[in-house]
Design a protein around this motif. Structure first.
Motif, PDB file in Angstrom:
ATOM      1  N   GLY A 144       0.750  -1.329   0.168  1.00  9.60           N
ATOM      2  CA  GLY A 144      -0.364  -0.179  -0.047  1.00  9.60           C
ATOM      3  C   GLY A 144       0.604   1.083   0.068  1.00  9.60           C
ATOM      4  O   GLY A 144       1.495   1.121   0.543  1.00  9.60           O
ATOM      5  N   LEU A 146       0.759   5.253   0.837  1.00 11.51           N
ATOM      6  CA  LEU A 146      -0.624   6.339   1.897  1.00 11.51           C
ATOM      7  C   LEU A 146      -0.146   8.001   1.158  1.00 11.51           C
ATOM      8  O   LEU A 146       1.538   8.008   1.883  1.00 11.51           O
ATOM      9  N   THR A 167      -1.779  -0.573  -3.846  1.00 11.30           N
ATOM     10  CA  THR A 167      -3.227   0.120  -3.517  1.00 11.30           C
ATOM     11  C   THR A 167      -2.605   1.702  -3.307  1.00 11.30           C
ATOM     12  O   THR A 167      -1.756   1.460  -1.993  1.00 11.30           O
ATOM     13  N   PHE A 169      -3.782   4.552  -1.295  1.00  9.29           N
ATOM     14  CA  PHE A 169      -4.663   5.105   0.027  1.00  9.29           C
ATOM     15  C   PHE A 169      -4.343   7.198  -0.355  1.00  9.29           C
ATOM     16  O   PHE A 169      -2.879   7.823   0.347  1.00  9.29           O
ATOM     17  N   SER A 191      -7.501   3.805  -3.207  1.00  2.00           N
ATOM     18  CA  SER A 191      -8.898   3.817  -3.053  1.00  2.00           C
ATOM     19  C   SER A 191      -9.358   5.402  -2.503  1.00  2.00           C
ATOM     20  O   SER A 191      -8.977   6.510  -2.962  1.00  2.00           O
ATOM     21  N   THR A 193     -12.154   5.922  -0.554  1.00  2.00           N
ATOM     22  CA  THR A 193     -11.977   7.164   0.203  1.00  2.00           C
ATOM     23  C   THR A 193     -10.567   6.615   1.019  1.00  2.00           C
ATOM     24  O   THR A 193      -9.796   6.013   1.929  1.00  2.00           O
ATOM     25  N   VAL A 195      -7.120   6.465   4.297  1.00  2.00           N
ATOM     26  CA  VAL A 195      -6.934   5.120   5.026  1.00  2.00           C
ATOM     27  C   VAL A 195      -7.476   6.164   6.786  1.00  2.00           C
ATOM     28  O   VAL A 195      -7.666   7.086   6.661  1.00  2.00           O
ATOM     29  N   ILE A 207      -5.055  -2.263   6.473  1.00  2.00           N
ATOM     30  CA  ILE A 207      -5.168  -1.144   5.841  1.00  2.00           C
ATOM     31  C   ILE A 207      -6.957  -0.813   6.098  1.00  2.00           C
ATOM     32  O   ILE A 207      -7.125  -1.093   5.533  1.00  2.00           O
ATOM     33  N   THR A 209     -10.410   2.054   5.903  1.00  2.00           N
ATOM     34  CA  THR A 209     -10.733   2.625   5.084  1.00  2.00           C
ATOM     35  C   THR A 209     -12.216   2.829   5.611  1.00  2.00           C
ATOM     36  O   THR A 209     -13.068   2.061   6.055  1.00  2.00           O
ATOM     37  N   GLU A 213     -11.653  -2.942   4.352  1.00  2.00           N
ATOM     38  CA  GLU A 213     -10.070  -3.108   4.693  1.00  2.00           C
ATOM     39  C   GLU A 213      -9.184  -4.274   3.661  1.00  2.00           C
ATOM     40  O   GLU A 213      -9.830  -4.431   3.199  1.00  2.00           O
ATOM     41  N   ARG A 214      -7.380  -3.724   3.514  1.00  2.00           N
ATOM     42  CA  ARG A 214      -6.942  -4.311   2.174  1.00  2.00           C
ATOM     43  C   ARG A 214      -6.142  -4.894   3.629  1.00  2.00           C
ATOM     44  O   ARG A 214      -5.337  -3.883   4.753  1.00  2.00           O
TER      45      ARG A 214
END
Length: 297
Positions: A144, A146, A167, A169, A191, A193, A195, A207, A209, A213-214
């Motif tokens: 992920g 961020l 992904t 976020f 994503s 939305t 985090v 993670i 949101t 979640e993921r």
């Protein structure tokens, strides 16, 4: 009166002290016990020490310095610097003072992470910033990212060739439609939305949101910022660069004669910013020490 006072005992400060000691220059190394990679379990991309704990490197360096009679190490920080070239006075954490002809600032920087619950607890173990330091360990695995699009794009460009699914976020507020289109065009998930929180999971990092979640193997932070760990640059009025780093020349000289800087807190104007690297920090410390030796000769 020391020939040099080195403030900070990460790779830059330790190497500077070693170089000065080998040239029989009286040196005081101040170690506050605070390090940018203090939470990191293993260093990478360091020839001869790839995968070794940073604490082990620091301990080995401290033991090596003990062989040089001209190097004194004190486990304390500094709170202030005054004076001029040839006659600097450094105030220590206990209020006492020491005098030196030259000073090397090697206090490094501090990372200000985005306000995401759980992120600080994972920093350096499952949450990272540098793809050169920690990217390889995530080869073929889902990660992920961020944070904001420009920095996220940079990470995607470096990591996308060898990691698995990515992904991205948003942090704080959702990405704009333009940012989403740009990121999706890079072949990653985005994503919708922001985090909400991150936490350790048996598979890596969970993670969360608002809409789900993921679980990923690890996360790389594209948001956040860094700042000078110590106030000396501002207190001394040193010339600064847009990156927030101290401006230095090839030998670590700052805008004030007699004050040198080495490590993550400084770089040359020809570079876009500091590079988070143990080897480069050590090399900068060595060059600053050489600069001091030259100036004292």
């Amino acid at each position: 009166m020391y020939d040099a006072i080195v403030i900070g005992a990460g790779p830059a400060g330790l190497q500077a002290a070693l170089t000065l000691g080998r040239m029989h220059r009286s040196t005081l190394l101040l170690d506050s016990g605070e390090y940018r990679n203090g939470t990191v379990l293993h260093m990478h991309n360091v020839i001869g020490e790839d995968g070794a704990p940073p604490a082990e490197l620091r301990a080995t360096a401290r033991a090596e310095l003990a062989a040089y009679a001209d190097v004194e190490v004190r486990d304390t920080g500094a709170t202030g610097i005054s004076g001029s070239e040839g006659a600097f006075q450094v105030v220590l954490a206990d209020g006492s003072t020491v005098d030196g002809r030259r000073v090397i600032l090697a206090t490094g920087v501090a990372d200000d992470l985005p306000d995401v619950p759980g992120l600080q607890d994972l920093w350096g173990t499952r949450a990272f910033m540098c793809p050169f330091c920690d990217g390889h360990e995530h080869a073929g695995r889902a990660i992920g990212i961020l944070g904001a699009a420009p920095r996220a794009e940079h990470l995607i460009g470096l990591l996308g060739r060898f990691v698995g699914d990515i992904t991205v976020f948003p942090v704080g507020e959702a990405f704009s439609d333009e940012d989403v289109r740009t990121l999706v065009a890079k072949g990653v998930r985005v994503s919708s939305t922001p985090v909400v929180s991150v936490e350790k999971d048996t598979e890596g990092v969970r993670i969360r949101t608002d809409d789900g979640e993921r679980v990923v193997a690890g996360i790389f932070v594209a948001a956040g910022s860094m700042r000078q760990r110590a106030p000396f640059a501002a207190d001394l009025g040193l010339a600064m660069l847009e990156s927030g780093s101290i401006e230095i020349d090839e030998f670590g000289r700052t805008s004030i004669p007699g004050v040198f800087a080495a490590g993550d807190l400084a770089h040359r104007a020809s570079l876009p910013g500091p590079m988070a690297s143990v080897l480069l920090a050590a090399a900068a410390g060595q060059l600053a020490a050489v600069g001091i030796i030259q100036s004292l000769a």
